[in-house]
Design a protein around this motif. Structure first.
Motif, short mmCIF file in Angstrom:
data_model
loop_
_atom_site.label_atom_id
_atom_site.label_comp_id
_atom_site.label_asym_id
_atom_site.label_seq_id
_atom_site.Cartn_x
_atom_site.Cartn_y
_atom_site.Cartn_z
N ASP A 33 30.36 42.77 42.50
CA ASP A 33 30.64 42.70 40.99
C ASP A 33 30.99 41.30 40.59
O ASP A 33 30.41 40.80 39.64
CB ASP A 33 31.56 43.62 40.47
N SER A 38 26.98 43.32 41.03
CA SER A 38 26.45 44.41 41.82
C SER A 38 25.07 44.48 41.81
O SER A 38 24.44 45.61 41.84
CB SER A 38 26.91 45.74 41.13
N ARG A 39 24.06 43.62 41.53
CA ARG A 39 22.74 43.48 41.55
C ARG A 39 22.11 44.66 40.72
O ARG A 39 21.22 45.12 40.91
CB ARG A 39 22.20 43.53 43.06
N SER A 40 22.86 44.78 39.45
CA SER A 40 22.49 45.94 38.75
C SER A 40 22.25 45.66 37.25
O SER A 40 22.11 46.30 36.13
CB SER A 40 23.56 47.04 38.65
N THR A 42 20.05 44.57 34.01
CA THR A 42 18.68 45.04 33.62
C THR A 42 17.96 43.62 33.18
O THR A 42 18.64 42.55 32.83
CB THR A 42 18.74 46.05 32.43
N PRO A 256 18.06 43.96 40.07
CA PRO A 256 18.04 45.05 41.00
C PRO A 256 16.83 44.71 42.28
O PRO A 256 17.21 45.21 43.47
CB PRO A 256 17.60 46.42 40.45
#
Length: 502
Positions: A33, A38-40, A42, A256
């Motif tokens: 994080d 957290s590679r999340s 968009t 992602p």
């Protein structure tokens, strides 16, 4: 001018920034994080965040000041800063995300299996970051001095404290939301006042800009060898430097996958292209209403001064306050991104590779690194002479173009790159890019020699590439044993299953 509205604007931006940072703290729990959200993230959110951090003081204030002073030639800066993302899209974005690294030094180690390359890359990341932070801090001081009549150190210190707090509170997760919000604030802060300024200009009978003929013409009205060289130097630095800026590169690790990284880059191209239309108008209108700023050392303040000069009254003060809010957001967003990039690199060194290995958690190391990395440019901002923000940022672009651009392009696309070759290119290209401007500033060099030294990207970038290629060819035995596996990882889309034999 009554500074009340300016104080309110700065206070609101500061409170909003810290509030968003606190929100990020509530959802930042893990090391991932703090380092890469957290590679999340968009593509839409990441595109806004990258645009927010990329559009720095040099973009918000500096472009208008350069156009005001020098004219059409200065449009190469926004063109170059935008076009750099096209090269990033084609050559770097997706493979870099697939590397799985957190930072540029991480990528260097993954690709070349060398701690020495990692250490050199870390030193250069810090150098580029400090070159970028210094003008942000100085610009914040100049802005608050112009609008609020506050001592210059107030704005400098305020930005440094808010940026450090945000990075320490929530890391990458926090500043992602902060930077996305600040992009749209900056766009609004220039667009709304510009609409009123253009209406006033039309009401006044559309007076023409008072400028010499060569102000309107490319290459200063004459295609002399020096002006042609200077133009190509700006192109080389801005086109190639973008893909090597640590605070830009690190944001692609938050996507992602590689496909999302490419979509993010396309969104960034659209957003920053829209933004860069605006400062040019302020520079041209400055020639109509604020020509006295040319040569005064205050050209960078033209966007801040136009509303009070053209519109006046309470409306002019409110519009100036809005621009002040946007300018302050520019300092905060870029400084946050650079500080996060520096803290990530230095923090990893503290927790994983330094004498404190195993004694500090990764999050604690990042927080300590953030404070340390801000302290040095903060002190320099207090002591160094103020120079135009756009010019100082180009030094950082030239350094990134001469070092990290060859490292990333060759590391991603040429399996023959070796650790000695990478070190030779990083050191040689970096020395050329850094020495030239230092010589120019220290000795006030004129003529062709001064032009070559002051804008070194045309020759320092080829030096970086040539050294990496040449030394790598001489040290072929040092090609990493796992290079095939690494190259497959970089270039195979995530949705394709890789044969485990690789």
């Amino acid at each position: 001018m009554n500074p009340t509205w300016g104080i309110v604007a700065v206070a609101l931006v500061a409170v909003a920034t810290l509030a968003i940072g606190v929100f990020g703290l509530r959802i930042s729990r893990t090391t991932s994080d703090f380092y890469v959200a957290s590679r999340s993230v968009t593509p839409a959110l990441n595109g806004s965040a990258i645009s927010g951090e990329y559009l720095s003081a040099a973009s918000f204030l500096g472009i208008a000041g350069l156009v005001l002073t020098y004219g059409a030639d200065m449009l190469w800066y926004p063109i170059g800063w935008t076009s750099g993302y096209l090269l990033l899209l084609v050559f770097v974005a997706a493979p870099l995300r697939r590397s799985g690294a957190y930072t540029i030094p991480d990528f260097a180690q993954v690709r070349l299996q060398s701690q020495a390359v990692r250490r050199v890359s870390t030193a250069l990341v810090i150098g580029v970051g400090w070159l970028y932070l210094l003008p942000q801090f100085q610009g914040a001081g100049l802005t608050l001095q112009t609008v609020l009549d506050a001592p210059r150190w107030v704005g400098t210190l305020l930005v440094a404290l808010i940026v450090t707090a945000n990075v320490v509170l929530g890391g990458m997760r926090s500043i992602t939301f902060v930077q996305a919000f600040q992009y749209w604030l900056k766009l609004t802060a220039l667009l709304v006042p510009l609409m009123f300024l253009l209406l006033a200009w039309s009401r006044d009978g559309r007076p023409e800009a008072q400028a010499p003929a060569d102000w309107w013409a490319p290459l200063g009205g004459a295609a002399s060898p020096q002006t042609i060289y200077s133009t190509y130097a700006v192109i080389a630095a801005t086109f190639l430097g973008t893909m090597g800026l640590p605070h830009v590169v690190v944001r692609f690790y938050t996507n992602p996958d590689g496909h999302a990284a490419r979509r993010t880059t396309l969104i960034v191209l659209v957003l920053i292209s829209a933004f860069y239309l605006l400062p040019t108008f302020y520079g041209v209108l400055g020639r109509v209403y604020a020509g006295d700023l040319v040569g005064s050392g205050r050209a960078d303040t033209v966007a801040l001064e136009l509303p009070s000069r053209v519109i006046g009254g309470s409306a002019g003060e409110l519009l100036t306050a809005l621009i002040t809010a946007g300018a302050f957001a520019a300092f905060l967003s870029t400084s946050s991104g650079v500080t996060m990039a520096l803290a990530g690199v230095v923090g990893q060194g503290l927790s994983d590779h330094g004498p404190w290995r195993g004694r500090l958690s990764s999050i604690a190391a990042l927080r300590i690194a953030a404070a340390v990395c801000v302290a040095v440019p903060l002190v320099l901002a207090f002591r160094a002479e103020v120079i135009p923000v756009a010019n100082s940022v180009v030094f950082a672009f030239a350094l990134a173009a001469s070092t990290f651009c060859p490292l990333l392009v060759l590391g991603i696309w040429w399996r023959g790159l070796t650790a000695p070759g990478a070190i030779a290119g990083l050191v040689g290209g970096g020395a050329c890019a850094a020495t030239g401007p230092i010589v120019t500033l220290a000795f006030d060099v004129d003529g062709w020699w001064g032009t070559l030294m002051g804008q070194p990207a045309v020759w320092s970038v080829p030096v970086g590439f040539a050294l990496m290629i040449g030394v790598s060819l001489l040290t072929r035995s040092r090609i990493p044993a796992n290079v095939t596996r690494t190259m497959v990882r970089l270039h195979t889309p995530e949705r394709v299953q890789v044969d485990r034999r690789f």
